[in-house]
Every structure is written in structure tokens, then in C-alpha cells.
Design an enzyme around this catalytic site. Structure first.
Site, short mmCIF file in Angstrom:
data_model
loop_
_atom_site.label_atom_id
_atom_site.label_comp_id
_atom_site.label_asym_id
_atom_site.label_seq_id
_atom_site.Cartn_x
_atom_site.Cartn_y
_atom_site.Cartn_z
N LYS A 12 27.55 -5.00 2.84
CA LYS A 12 26.57 -5.99 2.39
C LYS A 12 25.22 -5.35 2.05
O LYS A 12 24.94 -4.22 2.46
CB LYS A 12 26.44 -7.10 3.44
CG LYS A 12 27.75 -7.90 3.57
CD LYS A 12 27.60 -9.08 4.49
CE LYS A 12 28.90 -9.89 4.53
NZ LYS A 12 28.77 -11.10 5.36
N PHE A 60 26.20 -22.58 5.88
CA PHE A 60 25.72 -21.22 5.59
C PHE A 60 25.95 -20.79 4.15
O PHE A 60 25.51 -19.71 3.75
CB PHE A 60 26.38 -20.20 6.53
CG PHE A 60 27.89 -20.18 6.43
CD1 PHE A 60 28.53 -19.45 5.44
CD2 PHE A 60 28.66 -20.91 7.32
CE1 PHE A 60 29.91 -19.43 5.34
CE2 PHE A 60 30.05 -20.89 7.24
CZ PHE A 60 30.67 -20.15 6.24
N ARG A 88 38.93 -5.21 10.57
CA ARG A 88 38.28 -6.34 11.23
C ARG A 88 37.92 -6.00 12.68
O ARG A 88 36.89 -6.42 13.19
CB ARG A 88 39.12 -7.59 11.11
CG ARG A 88 39.14 -8.12 9.66
CD ARG A 88 40.02 -9.32 9.48
NE ARG A 88 39.53 -10.49 10.17
CZ ARG A 88 38.64 -11.35 9.69
NH1 ARG A 88 38.10 -11.16 8.49
NH2 ARG A 88 38.29 -12.41 10.39
N THR A 94 32.33 -11.86 13.94
CA THR A 94 31.50 -12.26 12.79
C THR A 94 30.06 -12.53 13.22
O THR A 94 29.12 -12.15 12.54
CB THR A 94 32.09 -13.52 12.12
OG1 THR A 94 33.45 -13.25 11.76
CG2 THR A 94 31.31 -13.90 10.88
N ARG A 108 29.23 -4.44 13.40
CA ARG A 108 28.31 -5.58 13.32
C ARG A 108 27.30 -5.55 14.46
O ARG A 108 26.15 -5.96 14.28
CB ARG A 108 29.11 -6.88 13.31
CG ARG A 108 29.80 -7.09 11.98
CD ARG A 108 30.61 -8.36 11.95
NE ARG A 108 31.09 -8.62 10.59
CZ ARG A 108 32.25 -9.20 10.33
NH1 ARG A 108 33.05 -9.58 11.30
NH2 ARG A 108 32.60 -9.41 9.07
N ASN A 118 25.71 -9.66 8.41
CA ASN A 118 26.50 -9.08 9.49
C ASN A 118 27.18 -7.77 9.08
O ASN A 118 28.22 -7.43 9.59
CB ASN A 118 27.51 -10.09 10.03
CG ASN A 118 28.53 -10.51 8.98
OD1 ASN A 118 28.53 -10.02 7.86
ND2 ASN A 118 29.40 -11.41 9.35
N HIS A 121 32.14 -7.26 5.09
CA HIS A 121 33.20 -8.26 4.99
C HIS A 121 34.54 -7.55 5.08
O HIS A 121 34.70 -6.44 4.60
CB HIS A 121 33.10 -8.96 3.62
CG HIS A 121 34.30 -9.78 3.27
ND1 HIS A 121 34.45 -11.08 3.68
CD2 HIS A 121 35.43 -9.47 2.57
CE1 HIS A 121 35.61 -11.54 3.22
NE2 HIS A 121 36.22 -10.58 2.54
#
Length: 171
Positions: A12, A60, A88, A94, A108, A118, A121
Site C-alpha cells: 500500500k 471504510f 496472509r 487486518t 501489519r 495496514n 493486501h
């Protein structure tokens, strides 16, 4: 050795802007996965809205779309025998606050700022991974990958090209 599963990793904007975070995350990726495709893009709001359309109406959504269109993102198609679950797990929960308490060394927890910011993805299923990869890499052929390329990336010979930030066939 099991066949490689593919997933999409999106780094991100706030992490792409942070050289320490980006370097750390890239090292995790290249040391745990086979990197099939990589590109850096800047999303416009409409593209971000289309990618996150499943979240329309959630509290959100607007914050997420605005954030994802606020700077460059790095896109990686990565492979591993258990790519979706492994990526993940490395990301962690998350919610960043939860990640900091439950998984203090996950990505994260280390680099997340908020639940929207965070860090990254990760696709949540093989169906999502295929849809998301096709969204950002429309010319990627899953047929060619499964029938021609997968065995080469799994058995080699391949090398990591730092400039491209992806594994390539050794000639």
C-alpha cells in the site's frame, strides 16, 4: 514438491513511500516466495473503486479508495505451494491494533498505521487471487502459467532479478 499456488500481494502507498518498510517487505517476499510478476502503479479513484467494489456501502469504503489512490502501490504475483495462507499469515490480522498484540512481528504490526493503512493486501482465496491478478495483470494467462511456466518456476532453473524484482528463467 507441490505445485505452486499464486496470490496477489499489494504493498500500500504509505509502505511504498517508506524505504525501510518497503525494503523489509520486499526481502520477506523474495525470500519466501517465487516472484512471478511485479509492477508499480498509481491508481486513480475510479480504478480503486472498481477493485474494491465488493466493499461498497461499508463504513471504510471511501477512506480505503481515497487512500489507495493517494500514491504508488506495488503489485506482486507471488507463488508458493501455500501462497495465499502463507502471505496472509505473514501479514497478520487486518486490524493493526489487534496485530500489534497478537502477532507483534507480523508485517501489519511492524509497519501498519491503521486498519486502512495496514501495509499490504493479500488475496483471501484462490478465486479472489485469480480475479485480483487478472484485474491488475490482464495479459497474464493462467492457462499458460499452469501448463508451461509453473513447472519451470517450481523446479528451476530460475534466478532473482533485483532490478525487475522478480524471478526469471535462467538461460
Amino acid at each position: 514438491m507441490q505445485k505452486l499456488q499464486l496470490t496477489l500481494a499489494i504493498i500500500k502507498p504509505h509502505a511504498v513511500k517508506n524505504p525501510i518498510a518497503l525494503s523489509y517487505i520486499r526481502n520477506v517476499i523474495k525470500n519466501k516466495f517465487v516472484v512471478i510478476k511485479t509492477k508499480r502503479v498509481s491508481l486513480d479513484k475510479e480504478t480503486a473503486e472498481n477493485f474494491y467494489k465488493e466493499h461498497v456501502g461499508k463504513f471504510f469504503y471511501n477512506r480505503l479508495v481515497t487512500f489507495m489512490a493517494s500514491g504508488c502501490i506495488d503489485l506482486h504475483v507471488i507463488g508458493h505451494s501455500n501462497a495465499i495462507e502463507l502471505w496472509r499469515r505473514l501479514l497478520g490480522p487486518t486490524k493493526v491494533y489487534k496485530a500489534q498484540f497478537e502477532e507483534p512481528y507480523c508485517l501489519r504490526s511492524l509497519f501498519g498505521i491503521s486498519d486502512t493503512r495496514n501495509v499490504a493486501h493479500g488475496s483471501d482465496s484462490p478465486t479472489s487471487a485469480e480475479r485480483e491478478i487478472k484485474f491488475f495483470f490482464p495479459d497474464f494467462s493462467f492457462y499458460d502459467w499452469h501448463h508451461n511456466d509453473e513447472v519451470v518456476y517450481r523446479k528451476g532453473p530460475i534466478i532473482f532479478n533485483d532490478f525487475l524484482f522478480q524471478h526469471v528463467r535462467r538461460l
